[in-house]
Write an enzyme that holds these catalytic residues in place. Structure first.
Site, mmCIF file in Angstrom:
data_model
loop_
_atom_site.group_PDB
_atom_site.id
_atom_site.type_symbol
_atom_site.label_atom_id
_atom_site.label_comp_id
_atom_site.label_asym_id
_atom_site.label_seq_id
_atom_site.Cartn_x
_atom_site.Cartn_y
_atom_site.Cartn_z
ATOM 1 N N GLU A 83 -38.153 -25.241 -28.197
ATOM 2 C CA GLU A 83 -38.832 -24.371 -27.247
ATOM 3 C C GLU A 83 -39.710 -23.363 -27.971
ATOM 4 O O GLU A 83 -39.516 -23.083 -29.162
ATOM 5 C CB GLU A 83 -37.803 -23.655 -26.383
ATOM 6 N N CYS A 103 -44.030 -17.272 -30.189
ATOM 7 C CA CYS A 103 -42.759 -17.349 -30.898
ATOM 8 C C CYS A 103 -42.446 -18.836 -31.069
ATOM 9 O O CYS A 103 -42.321 -19.557 -30.081
ATOM 10 C CB CYS A 103 -41.703 -16.642 -30.056
ATOM 11 N N CYS A 110 -29.940 -25.598 -34.857
ATOM 12 C CA CYS A 110 -29.896 -24.775 -36.068
ATOM 13 C C CYS A 110 -28.569 -25.028 -36.758
ATOM 14 O O CYS A 110 -27.530 -25.093 -36.099
ATOM 15 C CB CYS A 110 -30.015 -23.289 -35.696
ATOM 16 N N CYS A 114 -24.678 -18.283 -35.990
ATOM 17 C CA CYS A 114 -24.580 -16.886 -35.553
ATOM 18 C C CYS A 114 -23.890 -16.880 -34.176
ATOM 19 O O CYS A 114 -24.295 -17.634 -33.280
ATOM 20 C CB CYS A 114 -25.961 -16.255 -35.483
ATOM 21 N N CYS A 117 -25.778 -16.216 -30.723
ATOM 22 C CA CYS A 117 -27.061 -16.910 -30.516
ATOM 23 C C CYS A 117 -26.856 -18.245 -29.817
ATOM 24 O O CYS A 117 -25.978 -19.020 -30.198
ATOM 25 C CB CYS A 117 -27.731 -17.117 -31.872
ATOM 26 N N LEU A 208 -30.591 -8.627 -39.587
ATOM 27 C CA LEU A 208 -29.534 -7.928 -40.315
ATOM 28 C C LEU A 208 -28.286 -7.750 -39.433
ATOM 29 O O LEU A 208 -27.204 -8.193 -39.785
ATOM 30 C CB LEU A 208 -30.086 -6.594 -40.827
ATOM 31 N N CYS A 331 -33.823 -16.860 -27.977
ATOM 32 C CA CYS A 331 -33.681 -17.979 -28.902
ATOM 33 C C CYS A 331 -32.722 -19.063 -28.402
ATOM 34 O O CYS A 331 -31.527 -18.837 -28.276
ATOM 35 C CB CYS A 331 -33.165 -17.410 -30.229
#
Ligand code: SAH
Length: 339
Positions: A83, A103, A110, A114, A117, A208, A331
């Site tokens: 996307e 973006c 992925c 995380c 996410c 971070l 995301c």
């Protein structure tokens, strides 16, 4: 468009080498198809239309948010989801700078995990090719001008850096300069080091999210492999070489990383006593876009207080505008649902 297939197809026909450049210039200018490429012989245009699909991606869904954000869900030729998002900011009197920011995704899924996410919760599928990355940008370029780009879609760009850099090389042809292109990373040190050596003046952004090693490892398991203090070392070396301010991304999670002491700890990490420190980092506080994870976003007030605490300790911070919340624009949210 698959630029390798384009080259092969042109070579097989014995076309002169400038043809590929001509085709690319038209595509980068946002034309809708080969028929618009009027400096190419008609027979060639027809053959290209048959042999080289105009985009390597198929649009599966496109959604517009009330704030003007557009999100597209694509599939690659082998059916992999990804996307991309176009964010429109208002024109000057209205407060914004009128920018059109895209973006982009660098991977389908992925490999990193995380915990907050949506992409991290999906299976990793594969790296995208440079052409598949560019086709996301071209999709929006066909709708309107674009001038900024962030690699903050799906995937970890520094795990697919060859393709990401090959795409970045061509973004200026669409109107997006290297200085207006940001590559966001979880802190993959070998990739940060490669970007430090790279001549292009790209912007580095570091996700971070926690100033404390233990909390960061909980939120971002990659921190076990590349601990925060080593990542910041690589960022300082990057700044020393490139003199380009690094954006620190900090997603605001209620009761997890949004306390006053945590803001102070972040300033200690980012602003040690060296002379360069105040210019080296800028913190972007990101309101959390809810996913199926148990996390909740910090309140507006908590975000404002966190920002004030950073500034009180000499660290510059901005709060990212939330864009496209009504269309699952964070995301991986849309692709994760589709998968
Ligand atoms: N892998 C890269 C780039 C993709 S994510 C990176 O991690 O930097 C882009 C940014 O969006 C990262 O800072 C990421 O932590 C953040 N993000 C992911 N999910 C989010 C969500 N649900 N709400 C707000 N920000 C999110």
């Amino acid at each position: 468009m698959d630029l390798q297939l384009l080259d092969q197809t042109l070579a097989a026909r014995g076309e002169p080498r400038f043809r590929a450049t001509q085709v690319w210039r038209w595509a980068a200018a946002g034309v809708a198809g080969y028929e618009a490429m009027t400096n190419l012989p008609k027979a060639l245009r027809e053959e290209l239309a048959k042999e080289v699909p105009f985009s390597s991606l198929e649009v599966r869904r496109e959604m517009s948010a009330r704030d003007g954000t557009v999100k597209a869900l694509f599939a690659t030729a082998d059916g992999r989801p990804l996307e991309a998002v176009l964010m429109r900011y208002r024109n000057p009197p209205g407060g914004g700078d009128g920018r059109r920011s895209i973006c982009l995704s660098s991977q389908s899924g992925c490999p990193l995990t995380c915990t907050f996410c949506a992409t991290g919760a999906m299976r990793f599928v594969r790296n995208l090719s440079a052409s598949e990355i560019l086709d996301q940008a071209l999709h929006f370029r066909r709708q309107e001008r674009v001038d900024h780009c962030v690699f903050m879609g799906m995937g970890e760009p520094l795990l697919n850096l060859d393709a990401v850099l090959a795409a970045c090389e061509r973004l200026p042809d669409l109107g997006i300069s290297h200085r207006r292109t940001a590559i966001s990373t979880v802190g993959w040190i070998p990739g940060i080091e490669r970007l430090t050596e790279c001549e292009l003046p790209l912007r580095l952004a570091l996700s971070l999210h926690a100033a404390d090693e233990a909390l960061r490892s909980e939120l971002m398991p990659v921190n076990e492999r590349y601990p925060l203090h080593e990542v910041l070392g690589a960022c300082r070396a990057h700044y020393a070489r490139k003199r380009r301010r690094i954006f620190v991304e900090y997603v605001m999670l209620a009761g997890v990383n949004d306390r006053y002491e945590q803001a102070v700890a972040l300033t200690k990490l980012l602003a040690p006593a060296d002379a360069d420190a105040p210019r080296m980092f800028k913190v972007n506080l990101i309101p959390f876009n809810p996913t199926s994870s148990p996390f909740k976003g910090s309140s507006r007030e908590a975000i404002a207080a966190f920002k004030a605490a950073l500034e009180e300790h000499g660290v510059q911070a901005t709060v990212r505008l939330t864009r496209g919340r009504d269309i699952d624009a964070a995301c991986g949210q849309l692709a994760a649902k589709a998968a």
